[in-house]
Structure formats: structure tokens, C-alpha cells
Design an enzyme around this catalytic site. Structure first.
Site, PDB file in Angstrom:
ATOM      1  N   THR A  39      88.878  46.688   5.783  1.00 16.12           N
ATOM      2  CA  THR A  39      87.701  46.164   6.473  1.00 16.12           C
ATOM      3  C   THR A  39      86.672  47.244   6.786  1.00 16.12           C
ATOM      4  OG1 THR A  39      89.013  46.359   8.488  1.00 16.12           O
ATOM      5  CG2 THR A  39      88.796  44.177   7.551  1.00 16.12           C
ATOM      6  N   HIS A  44      91.569  53.742  11.197  1.00 17.66           N
ATOM      7  CA  HIS A  44      91.449  54.281  12.552  1.00 17.66           C
ATOM      8  C   HIS A  44      92.852  54.428  13.111  1.00 17.66           C
ATOM      9  CE1 HIS A  44      92.064  50.211  14.051  1.00 17.66           C
ATOM     10  NE2 HIS A  44      91.100  49.799  13.250  1.00 17.66           N
ATOM     11  N   HIS A  47      95.688  51.913  12.935  1.00 17.85           N
ATOM     12  CA  HIS A  47      96.456  51.738  11.699  1.00 17.85           C
ATOM     13  C   HIS A  47      97.650  52.677  11.636  1.00 17.85           C
ATOM     14  CE1 HIS A  47      92.491  50.237  10.009  1.00 17.85           C
ATOM     15  NE2 HIS A  47      93.318  49.270   9.696  1.00 17.85           N
ATOM     16  N   LYS A  81      92.723  36.457  15.985  1.00 13.73           N
ATOM     17  CA  LYS A  81      91.303  36.732  16.129  1.00 13.73           C
ATOM     18  C   LYS A  81      90.668  35.447  16.629  1.00 13.73           C
ATOM     19  CE  LYS A  81      91.515  40.754  13.822  1.00 13.73           C
ATOM     20  NZ  LYS A  81      92.742  40.558  13.055  1.00 13.73           N
ATOM     21  N   ARG A  85      85.992  35.645  10.522  1.00 17.44           N
ATOM     22  CA  ARG A  85      85.525  36.968  10.116  1.00 17.44           C
ATOM     23  C   ARG A  85      84.414  36.859   9.079  1.00 17.44           C
ATOM     24  NH1 ARG A  85      89.336  40.624  10.791  1.00 17.44           N
ATOM     25  NH2 ARG A  85      87.807  41.286  12.294  1.00 17.44           N
ATOM     26  N   GLN A 175      99.082  36.287   1.634  1.00 21.01           N
ATOM     27  CA  GLN A 175      99.917  37.415   2.037  1.00 21.01           C
ATOM     28  C   GLN A 175     101.383  37.116   1.700  1.00 21.01           C
ATOM     29  OE1 GLN A 175      99.202  38.959   5.964  1.00 21.01           O
ATOM     30  NE2 GLN A 175     101.171  39.980   6.069  1.00 21.01           N
ATOM     31  N   ASP A 196     101.564  41.416  15.308  1.00 21.88           N
ATOM     32  CA  ASP A 196     100.739  40.243  15.031  1.00 21.88           C
ATOM     33  C   ASP A 196     100.958  39.718  13.613  1.00 21.88           C
ATOM     34  OD1 ASP A 196      99.636  42.538  13.945  1.00 21.88           O
ATOM     35  OD2 ASP A 196      97.575  41.825  14.117  1.00 21.88           O
ATOM     36  N   LYS A 231      92.542  49.332  26.509  1.00 20.33           N
ATOM     37  CA  LYS A 231      92.897  49.203  25.095  1.00 20.33           C
ATOM     38  C   LYS A 231      93.116  50.569  24.444  1.00 20.33           C
ATOM     39  CE  LYS A 231      91.743  46.204  21.277  1.00 20.33           C
ATOM     40  NZ  LYS A 231      90.733  45.449  20.564  1.00 20.33           N
ATOM     41  N   LYS A 234      90.478  53.382  21.748  1.00 21.69           N
ATOM     42  CA  LYS A 234      89.031  53.271  21.916  1.00 21.69           C
ATOM     43  C   LYS A 234      88.538  54.366  22.858  1.00 21.69           C
ATOM     44  CE  LYS A 234      88.386  49.070  20.015  1.00 21.69           C
ATOM     45  NZ  LYS A 234      87.521  48.731  18.925  1.00 21.69           N
ATOM     46  N   THR A 235      87.382  54.861  22.555  1.00 18.97           N
ATOM     47  CA  THR A 235      86.706  55.748  23.501  1.00 18.97           C
ATOM     48  C   THR A 235      85.364  55.099  23.789  1.00 18.97           C
ATOM     49  OG1 THR A 235      85.616  56.984  21.757  1.00 18.97           O
ATOM     50  CG2 THR A 235      87.771  57.784  22.468  1.00 18.97           C
TER      51      THR A 235
END
Length: 428
Positions: A39, A44, A47, A81, A85, A175, A196, A231, A234-235
Site C-alpha cells: 500500500t 513501516h 510491518h 478497517k 480502501r 488470500q 487481524d 498507538k 506513530k510519532t
RNA sequence: GGGGGAAUACCAAAGCGGCCAACUGGGACGGACUGUAAAUCCGUUGACUUAUGUCUUCACAGGUUCGAAUCCUGUUUCCCCCA
């Protein structure tokens, strides 16, 4: 051959697995795959848990496969989600896939001729030639809609009422077929994934059972959490990426260094390949001297070296000690220009001509120039009075003082607003 | 439809004719301490300037006063009670 399951277990990386997997792996070398949807053009750190699972799988003597979802990436996984998307076009997808391949090679061994070398596959290769009619006859027939709708991930979307397109609904079938395909053609009997993905993975195992009477296994890793409930990964700047262009090695290093004490032990188990003994040792040291933050430092070092290499790590370390350590004007002056610019890579630069620079009456003028560092002189003065401004690591006390700092490398001034905001003034 | 109340800065909440750019708490931002942390303490928080000044603010539009966020009139929005 090491015990993969035991390894994951002590590392806290085991969320759930299908029965029989443990014995299955003891039979000999097996193959497992993890799917990554392209995506973005970089992975990041979210993963990374999955990737590390593959790493341990390979280190245990098994054969890992990374599947980049050229096909599934076109669809979008609806799991948990809340909204539909966006679809990505082919060109973007291909760029993303290539970028991700390069990053994966830092973790997994794709080279050599050992039996368990890592493989990279792309489900576009087998999905693209598959016609819709063939697909619904060969695959769709085996799985009922009732079964698909019963999955939590789908159920939620249906209940929320935001709608779920047929496209996304069919994701788990695709999948599932991936798993079947790899099982059939690459003897891949295990699928790994985040918690998930459980539903999607089980659908695949179900398909293998129904279509071919085969046996396949699922294993999921837990969602990474933070002790304070916010979370993970994340920053303020958003995601923490593996791509140095998106997240500089320095910022990357800092992210791990700033992990809380409660989380550090958990993360070092998950994100490094250090053995249990070393980790316990580090934790003991950390217990005795928490202020040294040995745990965070080692964690940050291990991951940064793995992702960006030794050299980038050392530079990040250097930058950190200059930015946060008790460095002085001498330390700054001792940096050669190249290192200086690397350390302050990404810091906003205010460019001034020599004439402009000479025309400045006082420090406040300099700081309020262009509105880049401060919006107004008043603001600059306030901050100086509050003791919040340093130039070249020397605190400024008098707003009306002349600009008398020596220029680093004859052309730079390092301005510091507060503790963490740096600006470079470049003269000439 | 009738009656009552409220609208204040990022949020919450005082102020009820001059001492109000507006108490206080939170947040944010600085500083000290520290582990580049937590907790704690201190400072700043309308704008510009740095003089102990100017300008723009207390829903909106008018008005009364030497002078209003504070009083009056109208408008808008919100809340509560009765129908």
C-alpha cells in the site's frame, strides 16, 4: 533445527495458532509465508513484527516466503478497517513492490543455495491470468458466503453500515487462494500474519482442506501495544518508516530510544534477534541503573543497524549526543562540514546574505527574520527572557545583544528554540 | 406556541459600569530538576512593539454614559421548564 514455536513463545510473539502446528514443524524443514500488501513504497515498523516472525522462522531452519500482494493490493483488505480502501493503480503498485523487496532483503536471506533461503513471491503472477469465471468455479465453489460473512473482520463492516463492496468482500477468498496456490506449488504449509489476519488465514486453510484434502496451518502474532495505551509506531510526524527518505535514520533511532521502560523489554524481544540470555542480562542492568537506559539503547542500536546499517547508526548516535548530550561550542566546531550537515539533516535552514547578516542590529532581529524561527520580535524576546533560546549551544540571555557568535565553518549558526527545535542559519 | 436562562480567549469557567487584555483550572509552549522519562516546581499563553506604549477582543448590530465584558434595544444560536 530450532524450535520455532518455543522461540516465538518466549519472545511474546505468539498470539494464536492452529492445533498440530508444533508437531508439524518438528517433522523437518517446512515453508511458511507472510503476506504484505504494497500500500506504500516502504514498510513501516508496524510491518516489522510479521517480518521478524519470518526472520525467526528462517533462523530456526525453515524456509520463509514473503508474499507481496500485487493482486490483493489492488483490492484492499477490509479486515477491521472501517471504510472502503482506495484502489491503487498498477504503476504505483509495482513501484511499491520493488521498494519493499529491497527492504525485505535486509532481514531475510534471499541469496545463496541453502535449502531454506527466503523466497519472494507476488500473487499477481498467478492471479492475473486467472479468469473471473475460472476463479468462481474453482475457488468460490468451495467456500460459502455464510462462512465468509461469519468472520469478525467482515461482520464488523456489515454491522457498522458503512457498506462493503463485493471487491473487498472477495479479498479473503483471494488470500485464501494464495495460500492454496503456495501450498500446492511451493509446499508452503503455514501462513503467518497479524492477529487481524486470523480469519483470512483460516479461510485459506479451509480451502486447502476442501479442495485438496490437504492440511495447512495458521499462526498469528499479537498486535503491538504501548504501555500508555497510545498507538504503537506513530510519532507526531506520522508513521515510522523503514525508508530513510521518509524517516531519517536519526529519527528512526530516536523513536526506539524513546520507548518507555515498560515497553522496552517487550520490544527488544520482538524486534531484535538477541537471545534470551542477553536480553535478561540487559534487563537486569536496566533494573539496576534505569537512568542509563541500556535497554533502549541496545534496542535502538540493533534495529537501526539492521535497517540502516552500521554507518548510519553511528551517525545517528553522534547526532543524538550532539543534540541531546552535554555538547558544547567546541564539539560543534570540531565537526567537519559534511558531518555537520548530516547530523542536522532535515533541520530547517534560514539563508542569509553576508550583507543581510551584517546589517542585523541584535539577536532578536536575527531570530524574527523571515518569521521562520519566530513569528515576531515580541515572541523571540519572550522566549529569550524565558531562557529558551540557544545559539551554537550557548544560551542567549539578552534580547538586545549583538550577534557576536562565531560562525561554524565560517557560515553556519545553530539556533535552538526550546530543547528539541533546531534551525540552521546559513550566511553567504 | 407560552415562560425562564445562557452566549467570555484553544477548552472549561469567573467577572456584573472604571483598579479588565480580563481571576482560576486544563491544555499548549518555555525553564529548573531528571534518563532526550515520569512526578514536581517556576514562567509565558490577543497582536505589534519594549516602551512601563499602541492597536484589536468578552455571540452580532445598534444605543445610554466622560467611560461598558458589565446597563438598554434588536438579531442569531444554545439550554431548561410548561403545553
Amino acid at each position: 533445527m530450532k524450535d520455532f514455536i518455543a522461540e516465538l513463545r518466549w519472545r511474546g510473539m505468539l498470539q494464536d495458532m492452529t492445533p498440530g502446528l508444533e508437531n508439524h514443524l518438528k517433522e523437518g524443514m517446512k515453508s511458511a509465508y507472510l503476506g504484505i500488501d504494497p500500500t506504500a513504497d516502504s514498510l513501516h515498523i508496524g510491518h516489522l513484527v510479521g517480518v521478524m516472525t519470518l526472520v525467526h522462522f528462517q533462523r530456526s531452519g525453515h524456509k520463509p516466503m514473503a508474499l507481496v500482494g500485487g493482486a490483493t493490493g489492488m483490492i484492499g483488505d477490509p479486515s477491521f478497517k472501517s471504510v472502503e480502501r482506495n484502489l491503487l493503480d498498477m504503476e504505483t503498485l509495482n513501484q511499491n513492490i520493488n521498494a519493499i523487496k529491497t527492504q525485505l532483503a535486509k532481514f531475510l536471506d534471499f541469496e545463496g543455495d541453502q535449502a531454506n533461503k527466503a523466497d519472494l513471491v507476488n500473487n499477481y503472477d498467478w492471479m492475473a491470468p486467472f479468469s473471473f469465471l475460472e476463479f468462481i468455479r474453482d475457488v468460490g465453489k468451495h467456500i460459502t458466503v455464510n462462512y465468509m460473512m461469519a468472520k469478525d473482520s467482515v461482520k464488523r463492516r456489515l454491522e457498522e453500515g458503512n457498506g462493503l463492496s463485493f471487491t473487498e468482500f472477495s479479498y479473503q477468498l483471494i488470500q485464501g487462494y494464495d495460500f492454496y496456490y503456495l501450498w500446492k506449488n511451493k509446499s508452503c504449509s503455514v501462513q503467518l500474519g497479524g492477529s487481524d489476519q486470523w480469519g483470512n488465514i483460516v479461510t485459506g486453510a479451509e480451502l486447502i482442506r476442501k479442495k485438496a484434502g490437504g492440511e495447512a496451518f495458521a499462526l498469528t502474532v499479537p498486535l503491538i501495544t504501548k504501555a500508555d495505551g497510545s498507538k504503537f509506531g506513530k510519532t507526531e510526524g506520522g508513521n515510522v518508516w523503514l525508508d530513510a527518505e521518509k524517516t531519517s535514520p536519526y529519527a528512526f533511532y530516536q523513536f526506539w530510544l524513546n520507548v518507555s521502560d515498560e515497553d522496552a523489554g517487550k520490544y527488544i524481544r520482538i524486534f531484535t534477534t538477541l537471545d534470551q540470555e542477553s536480553i535478561l542480562h540487559l534487563e537486569n542492568e536496566h533494573q539496576e541503573a534505569p537512568h542509563l537506559r541500556g535497554l533502549q539503547k541496545e534496542l535502538a542500536k540493533q534495529i537501526t543497524v539492521m535497517v540502516h546499517g552500521q554507518q548510519e547508526f553511528e551517525l545517528a548516535l553522534k547526532a543524538s549526543s550532539i543534540l541531546f548530550g552535554k555538547s558544547s561550542l567546541e564539539d560543534l566546531a570540531a565537526l567537519d562540514e559534511r558531518t555537520f550537515l548530516q547530523v542536522f539533516d532535515g533541520v530547517p535552514v534560514l539563508r542569509l546574505s553576508t550583507e543581510q547578516f551584517k546589517a542585523l542590529e541584535n539577536t532578536t532581529d536575527l531570530l524574527a527574520l523571515d518569521g521562520m524561527i519566530f513569528n515576531s520580535k515580541g515572541e523571540a524576546r519572550k522566549m529569550i527572557k524565558g531562557g529558551g533560546v540557544s545559539i551554537n549551544k550557548v544560551k542567549i540571555n539578552d534580547p538586545n545583544a549583538e550577534v557576536a557568535m562565531p560562525l561554524l565553518q565560517e557560515k553556519y549558526l545553530l539556533v535552538q528554540k526550546g530543547k528539541k527545535n533546531y534551525y540552521i542559519v546559513k550566511v553567504g
